[in-house]
Design a protein around this motif. Structure first.
Motif, short mmCIF file in Angstrom:
data_model
loop_
_atom_site.label_atom_id
_atom_site.label_comp_id
_atom_site.label_asym_id
_atom_site.label_seq_id
_atom_site.Cartn_x
_atom_site.Cartn_y
_atom_site.Cartn_z
N ARG A 117 0.81 -1.21 0.00
CA ARG A 117 0.00 0.00 0.00
C ARG A 117 0.85 1.27 0.00
N LEU A 118 2.08 1.17 -0.41
CA LEU A 118 2.98 2.32 -0.45
C LEU A 118 3.14 2.89 -1.85
N GLY A 119 2.48 2.29 -2.83
CA GLY A 119 2.66 2.73 -4.21
C GLY A 119 2.27 4.17 -4.46
N SER A 120 1.16 4.61 -3.88
CA SER A 120 0.71 5.99 -4.11
C SER A 120 1.65 7.00 -3.46
N LEU A 121 2.25 6.64 -2.34
CA LEU A 121 3.26 7.51 -1.71
C LEU A 121 4.46 7.65 -2.62
N ARG A 122 4.89 6.57 -3.20
CA ARG A 122 6.04 6.60 -4.13
C ARG A 122 5.71 7.42 -5.37
N ALA A 123 4.51 7.28 -5.91
CA ALA A 123 4.13 8.02 -7.11
C ALA A 123 4.07 9.52 -6.85
N LEU A 165 -3.11 4.10 15.38
CA LEU A 165 -3.46 3.93 13.97
C LEU A 165 -4.69 3.06 13.79
N ALA A 166 -4.76 1.96 14.56
CA ALA A 166 -5.84 1.01 14.34
C ALA A 166 -5.90 0.02 15.48
N THR A 167 -7.02 -0.68 15.56
CA THR A 167 -7.17 -1.82 16.45
C THR A 167 -7.05 -3.09 15.62
N LEU A 168 -6.17 -3.98 16.03
CA LEU A 168 -5.95 -5.22 15.31
C LEU A 168 -6.72 -6.35 15.99
N GLY A 169 -7.54 -7.04 15.20
CA GLY A 169 -8.29 -8.16 15.71
C GLY A 169 -7.57 -9.48 15.46
N TYR A 170 -7.85 -10.46 16.30
CA TYR A 170 -7.25 -11.79 16.18
C TYR A 170 -8.35 -12.84 16.14
N GLU A 269 7.73 17.19 12.32
CA GLU A 269 7.43 18.24 11.36
C GLU A 269 8.41 18.29 10.20
N VAL A 270 9.36 17.37 10.14
CA VAL A 270 10.22 17.28 8.96
C VAL A 270 9.35 16.91 7.77
N PRO A 271 9.40 17.66 6.66
CA PRO A 271 8.44 17.44 5.58
C PRO A 271 8.35 16.00 5.08
N ARG A 272 9.48 15.36 4.85
CA ARG A 272 9.41 14.00 4.31
C ARG A 272 8.85 13.02 5.34
N VAL A 273 9.15 13.25 6.62
CA VAL A 273 8.59 12.39 7.67
C VAL A 273 7.10 12.65 7.80
N ARG A 274 6.70 13.91 7.74
CA ARG A 274 5.28 14.25 7.82
C ARG A 274 4.50 13.62 6.68
N ALA A 275 5.09 13.58 5.48
CA ALA A 275 4.40 12.97 4.33
C ALA A 275 4.15 11.49 4.57
N VAL A 276 5.13 10.81 5.14
CA VAL A 276 4.96 9.38 5.42
C VAL A 276 3.93 9.18 6.52
N LEU A 280 0.52 6.95 6.17
CA LEU A 280 0.24 5.82 7.05
C LEU A 280 -1.12 5.98 7.72
N VAL A 281 -1.43 7.18 8.18
CA VAL A 281 -2.73 7.42 8.81
C VAL A 281 -3.85 7.15 7.82
N THR A 282 -3.69 7.61 6.58
CA THR A 282 -4.71 7.40 5.55
C THR A 282 -4.93 5.92 5.27
N VAL A 283 -3.83 5.17 5.13
CA VAL A 283 -3.92 3.75 4.81
C VAL A 283 -4.58 2.98 5.95
N PHE A 284 -4.15 3.22 7.17
CA PHE A 284 -4.71 2.47 8.30
C PHE A 284 -6.17 2.83 8.54
N THR A 285 -6.53 4.10 8.33
CA THR A 285 -7.92 4.50 8.50
C THR A 285 -8.81 3.83 7.46
#
Length: 305
Positions: A117-123, A165-170, A269-276, A280-285
């Motif tokens: 699920r990292l393809g859109s971040l790379r693009a 980020l999320a609750t993981l079920g088992y 607040e480093v831009p590249r870290v903030r982008a990641v 991640l928040v978008t993907v997990f949500t």
């Protein structure tokens, strides 16, 4: 021990070596960490003690122990080291979304869920480089072993900022017709909540397969070794597996764990870290239902390459 005092400026490299030796407790461990020879580490310690005119460490059969003076110097050196790391964390901020972001997490979460699920971040950020470090250890964000960490526990340190980020079920999974035996973690992972749950609710059933790898347990379940207690995001939708009701054998209340995203305060607040972080928040949500185990389907990863 009497140390002769020499005049001269304080060398930060001497302090850095002293600090690592204090953390490691042995000459060999500090030398490995610093990629220096034993002799160099010893010389650096002697030079610092000579500059300060005081003994900082005592050598004992089981390693090096700080003196009272050494404890005081270590506290000051720790503060200096943290400030030095803060300066380094600000390096490259002007580079925007170029450069490298290092992210650490468990193997199952990386391989099965996140990396596809990292393809859109790379693009969107072609100059951004990602390093995924698959490791269950708690890598130091302060010392730049990683920029971000996804961990299945809430952060405890005050200098780390955590976001759930999320609750993981088992759930319990087995191949159709599999025997009523268990697939479990080995002794090295016995304190994991998943291992404790299965031990508590396993009903005394024989363990037919053990592994410290959750992917290995998944494969064993598909191969028919018995019942495995697995993250739903890993096992749901796998051909040859069916979910067993947790009210049946072995019985027990459902287990959930929380996935937390951790970042050092000075890095968020480093831009590249903030982008990641935002990705991640978008993907997990978007995948919260699947991660919680409330759906048995396995949707296609969003945002292709």
């Amino acid at each position: 021990m009497t140390v002769q005092k020499f005049t001269g400026p304080l060398d930060w490299d001497d302090l850095r070596v002293f600090l690592e030796l204090a953390r490691a407790g042995s000459l060999s461990a500090a030398a490995r960490s610093l990629r220096l020879s034993h002799a160099t580490v010893g010389r650096r310690l002697a030079a610092l003690e000579a500059t300060l005119g005081r003994s900082l460490m005592e050598r004992r059969p089981d390693g090096y122990v700080l003196t009272a003076e050494g404890e005081s110097v270590r506290a000051l050196a720790e503060a200096m080291d943290e400030r030095a790391q803060a300066i380094r964390r600000r390096e490259g901020d002007a580079a925007g979304l170029s450069g490298t972001v290092r992210l650490t997490m468990t193997q199952a979460l990386a391989d099965v869920f996140l990396i596809p699920r990292l393809g859109s971040l790379r693009a969107a950020n072609p100059a951004l480089n990602l390093e995924i470090i698959v490791d269950n250890r708690t890598l130091s964000l302060a010392r730049r072993e990683a920029d971000l960490a996804i961990r299945l526990a809430r952060p405890q340190r005050g200098d780390l900022v955590g976001r759930r980020l999320a609750t993981l079920g088992y759930g319990l999974y087995a191949a159709p017709g599999a025997p009523d035996t268990l697939i479990a973690y080995d002794e090295s992972m016995a304190e994991l909540p998943e291992a404790l749950w299965l031990d508590r609710h396993g009903g005394g059933r024989r363990v037919a397969f053990r592994s410290n790898s959750v992917q290995g347990q998944l494969a064993a379940a598909v191969a028919g070794f018995g019942i495995a207690f697995l993250p739903c995001m890993l096992a749901d939708g796998v051909p040859g597996l069916e979910r067993r009701p947790q009210s049946g054998p072995p019985p027990g209340p459902p287990l959930t764990r929380e996935a937390w995203l951790l970042v050092h305060r000075d890095r968020r607040e480093v831009p590249r870290v903030r982008a990641v972080i935002e990705h991640l928040v978008t993907v997990f949500t978007a995948e919260k239902e699947r991660l919680a185990g409330r759906t048995g389907r396995q949707p296609e990863p969003p945002g292709g390459p």
